[in-house]
Design a protein around this motif. Structure first.
Motif, PDB file in Angstrom:
ATOM      1  N   MET A   1      -7.005   8.294   4.670  1.00  0.00           N
ATOM      2  CA  MET A   1      -6.430   7.492   3.593  1.00  0.00           C
ATOM      3  C   MET A   1      -5.152   6.840   4.103  1.00  0.00           C
ATOM      4  O   MET A   1      -4.452   7.391   4.952  1.00  0.00           O
ATOM      5  CB  MET A   1      -6.109   8.384   2.389  1.00  0.00           C
ATOM      6  CG  MET A   1      -7.319   8.867   1.626  1.00  0.00           C
ATOM      7  SD  MET A   1      -7.920   7.628   0.458  1.00  0.00           S
ATOM      8  CE  MET A   1      -6.675   7.777  -0.834  1.00  0.00           C
TER       9      MET A   1
ATOM     10  N   ASP B   1      -1.229   5.712   4.137  1.00  0.00           N
ATOM     11  CA  ASP B   1      -0.034   6.432   3.747  1.00  0.00           C
ATOM     12  C   ASP B   1       0.404   6.012   2.337  1.00  0.00           C
ATOM     13  O   ASP B   1       0.554   4.830   2.054  1.00  0.00           O
ATOM     14  CB  ASP B   1       1.087   6.150   4.744  1.00  0.00           C
ATOM     15  CG  ASP B   1       2.350   6.913   4.428  1.00  0.00           C
ATOM     16  OD1 ASP B   1       3.196   6.368   3.690  1.00  0.00           O
ATOM     17  OD2 ASP B   1       2.472   8.065   4.889  1.00  0.00           O
ATOM     18  N   GLU B   2       0.605   6.995   1.474  1.00  0.00           N
ATOM     19  CA  GLU B   2       0.914   6.707   0.073  1.00  0.00           C
ATOM     20  C   GLU B   2       2.222   5.935  -0.083  1.00  0.00           C
ATOM     21  O   GLU B   2       2.314   4.982  -0.866  1.00  0.00           O
ATOM     22  CB  GLU B   2       0.977   8.011  -0.731  1.00  0.00           C
ATOM     23  CG  GLU B   2       1.226   7.796  -2.209  1.00  0.00           C
ATOM     24  CD  GLU B   2       1.126   9.082  -3.024  1.00  0.00           C
ATOM     25  OE1 GLU B   2       1.323   9.022  -4.253  1.00  0.00           O
ATOM     26  OE2 GLU B   2       0.849  10.140  -2.428  1.00  0.00           O
ATOM     27  N   ALA B   3       3.255   6.334   0.675  1.00  0.00           N
ATOM     28  CA  ALA B   3       4.547   5.659   0.555  1.00  0.00           C
ATOM     29  C   ALA B   3       4.444   4.204   1.003  1.00  0.00           C
ATOM     30  O   ALA B   3       5.061   3.312   0.402  1.00  0.00           O
ATOM     31  CB  ALA B   3       5.601   6.396   1.386  1.00  0.00           C
TER      32      ALA B   3
ATOM     33  N   ILE C   1       1.747   2.254   0.831  1.00  0.00           N
ATOM     34  CA  ILE C   1       1.008   1.478  -0.167  1.00  0.00           C
ATOM     35  C   ILE C   1       1.869   1.226  -1.398  1.00  0.00           C
ATOM     36  O   ILE C   1       1.955   0.096  -1.901  1.00  0.00           O
ATOM     37  CB  ILE C   1      -0.286   2.207  -0.567  1.00  0.00           C
ATOM     38  CG1 ILE C   1      -1.230   2.320   0.633  1.00  0.00           C
ATOM     39  CG2 ILE C   1      -0.981   1.474  -1.711  1.00  0.00           C
ATOM     40  CD1 ILE C   1      -1.689   0.999   1.192  1.00  0.00           C
ATOM     41  N   LYS C   2       2.529   2.265  -1.897  1.00  0.00           N
ATOM     42  CA  LYS C   2       3.356   2.097  -3.100  1.00  0.00           C
ATOM     43  C   LYS C   2       4.575   1.219  -2.813  1.00  0.00           C
ATOM     44  O   LYS C   2       5.016   0.450  -3.673  1.00  0.00           O
ATOM     45  CB  LYS C   2       3.765   3.460  -3.642  1.00  0.00           C
ATOM     46  CG  LYS C   2       2.595   4.239  -4.232  1.00  0.00           C
ATOM     47  CD  LYS C   2       3.035   5.539  -4.888  1.00  0.00           C
ATOM     48  CE  LYS C   2       1.862   6.216  -5.599  1.00  0.00           C
ATOM     49  NZ  LYS C   2       2.253   7.497  -6.248  1.00  0.00           N
TER      50      LYS C   2
ATOM     51  N   LEU D   1      10.311   6.939  -2.885  1.00  0.00           N
ATOM     52  CA  LEU D   1       9.550   6.683  -1.662  1.00  0.00           C
ATOM     53  C   LEU D   1      10.418   6.696  -0.413  1.00  0.00           C
ATOM     54  O   LEU D   1       9.907   6.551   0.692  1.00  0.00           O
ATOM     55  CB  LEU D   1       8.845   5.324  -1.763  1.00  0.00           C
ATOM     56  CG  LEU D   1       7.896   5.148  -2.955  1.00  0.00           C
ATOM     57  CD1 LEU D   1       7.354   3.723  -2.990  1.00  0.00           C
ATOM     58  CD2 LEU D   1       6.751   6.146  -2.870  1.00  0.00           C
TER      59      LEU D   1
ATOM     60  N   PHE E   1      -5.884   1.563  -3.586  1.00  0.00           N
ATOM     61  CA  PHE E   1      -5.375   2.911  -3.346  1.00  0.00           C
ATOM     62  C   PHE E   1      -4.123   3.212  -4.191  1.00  0.00           C
ATOM     63  O   PHE E   1      -3.293   2.339  -4.412  1.00  0.00           O
ATOM     64  CB  PHE E   1      -5.019   3.082  -1.863  1.00  0.00           C
ATOM     65  CG  PHE E   1      -6.215   2.947  -0.961  1.00  0.00           C
ATOM     66  CD1 PHE E   1      -7.089   4.004  -0.771  1.00  0.00           C
ATOM     67  CD2 PHE E   1      -6.453   1.757  -0.270  1.00  0.00           C
ATOM     68  CE1 PHE E   1      -8.197   3.891   0.066  1.00  0.00           C
ATOM     69  CE2 PHE E   1      -7.557   1.628   0.571  1.00  0.00           C
ATOM     70  CZ  PHE E   1      -8.415   2.705   0.742  1.00  0.00           C
ATOM     71  N   PHE E   2      -4.046   4.472  -4.629  1.00  0.00           N
ATOM     72  CA  PHE E   2      -2.885   4.993  -5.357  1.00  0.00           C
ATOM     73  C   PHE E   2      -2.490   4.107  -6.531  1.00  0.00           C
ATOM     74  O   PHE E   2      -1.317   3.762  -6.740  1.00  0.00           O
ATOM     75  CB  PHE E   2      -1.679   5.163  -4.408  1.00  0.00           C
ATOM     76  CG  PHE E   2      -2.012   5.950  -3.160  1.00  0.00           C
ATOM     77  CD1 PHE E   2      -2.307   7.304  -3.247  1.00  0.00           C
ATOM     78  CD2 PHE E   2      -2.063   5.334  -1.926  1.00  0.00           C
ATOM     79  CE1 PHE E   2      -2.611   8.032  -2.098  1.00  0.00           C
ATOM     80  CE2 PHE E   2      -2.373   6.043  -0.778  1.00  0.00           C
ATOM     81  CZ  PHE E   2      -2.649   7.405  -0.866  1.00  0.00           C
ATOM     82  N   THR E   3      -3.478   3.726  -7.317  1.00  0.00           N
ATOM     83  CA  THR E   3      -3.229   2.816  -8.445  1.00  0.00           C
ATOM     84  C   THR E   3      -2.704   3.534  -9.675  1.00  0.00           C
ATOM     85  O   THR E   3      -2.358   2.885 -10.647  1.00  0.00           O
ATOM     86  CB  THR E   3      -4.524   2.075  -8.816  1.00  0.00           C
ATOM     87  OG1 THR E   3      -5.548   3.041  -9.136  1.00  0.00           O
ATOM     88  CG2 THR E   3      -4.998   1.195  -7.679  1.00  0.00           C
ATOM     89  N   ASP E   4      -2.660   4.861  -9.648  1.00  0.00           N
ATOM     90  CA  ASP E   4      -2.129   5.592 -10.786  1.00  0.00           C
ATOM     91  C   ASP E   4      -0.629   5.403 -10.912  1.00  0.00           C
ATOM     92  O   ASP E   4      -0.068   5.724 -11.938  1.00  0.00           O
ATOM     93  CB  ASP E   4      -2.448   7.081 -10.670  1.00  0.00           C
ATOM     94  CG  ASP E   4      -1.884   7.686  -9.387  1.00  0.00           C
ATOM     95  OD1 ASP E   4      -2.052   7.077  -8.313  1.00  0.00           O
ATOM     96  OD2 ASP E   4      -1.296   8.769  -9.461  1.00  0.00           O
TER      97      ASP E   4
END
Length: 266
Positions: free
Chosen positions: A167, A169-171, A173-174, A203, A263-266
């Protein structure tokens, strides 16, 4: 172009004409060409080949691959092999992968394979018209007055092999979504403004807080370096942003937009 042929013709031929391809790899499976089922499958493959050669203004080369189209691993191996072979023979060629026609196993495998190799273009195509009129659907797809569909009975489920795909990286993408939102709102996206926004969103993971007032300037310089290293450089390397020289700011690319809407749309 790479495509799978089972019971479709238009879904294979029309995209090939649209993209003006000069070579088509057709994957199909004939266990027994002399059987009634084998003859039917063969007729579809032959018809696709005829249409490609009749309707294309180019001298289309058609290569047939007889592989088990209902086996996911076989399809992944086959599609990857074709891709790698074409890339070796003609580096930089435009290689399209049709994921709309054929079996579900082929569709899944071809989509994964096309995303493993840079420069490959996967695509899908929808059905504009159907050969079965709406009024004839009950006649063909119903049994004893009940809707059944094309399949009347199935074999036992087969679990697909697992392939580890990381996946993003969440940071990253956000943070990219914050950059895009600020651009769309007309807000500044300087390093200082972005760092504040990243901190507010939780982040920012670097401990860069100044311990005294006389170190504020050094803190800003240090944070700008970390922002460049931890975000900008990685966004650029992934192809998610590009520099808009006219406005002197970074803006999101189409690929970057695909990632922030997935990704990470929440």
């Amino acid at each position: 172009m790479i495509a799978c042929v089972t019971f479709e013709t238009a879904k294979v031929v029309e995209p090939a004409l649209y993209y003006e391809v000069n070579k088509v790899h057709i994957i199909r499976y004939l266990k027994d060409p002399t059987s009634e089922g084998g003859k039917i499958y063969d007729s579809f493959c032959n018809r696709v080949t005829e249409l490609l050669r009749e309707e294309s203004p180019l001298d289309v080369e058609v290569s047939i691959h007889n592989e088990r189209v209902s086996d996911f691993s076989t399809m992944l191996r086959t599609v990857l092999s074709i891709i790698q072979c074409e890339m070796r023979e003609e580096p930089g060629c435009e290689l399209y992968v049709n994921i709309s026609a054929g079996t579900p196993e082929y569709a899944a495998a071809s989509a994964i394979a096309s995303m493993m190799v840079d420069g490959v273009i996967p695509f899908s195509v929808g059905s504009k018209e159907y050969t079965v009129p709406t009024e004839r659907i009950p006649e063909i797809y119903y049994v004893d007055g009940n809707p059944v569909g094309l399949t009347k009975a199935t074999y036992d489920p087969r679990v697909l092999p697992s392939y580890n795909i990381d996946m993003p990286d969440e940071a990253l993408i956000k943070g990219l979504r914050i950059l895009n939102d600020r651009n769309e709102a007309g807000l500044p996206v300087t390093s200082g403004k972005m760092i504040v926004a990243l901190k507010d969103a939780g982040l920012w993971y670097r401990d860069t807080e100044a311990r005294s007032e006389d170190r504020k300037s050094n803190q800003r310089q240090t944070e700008a370096v970390y922002y460049q290293r931890d975000f900008i450089t990685k966004w650029l390397r992934s192809g998610w942003i590009e520099k808009d020289e006219r406005r002197n700011r970074y803006v999101i690319t189409d690929e970057g937009r695909n990632f922030i809407t997935t990704f990470f749309t929440d």
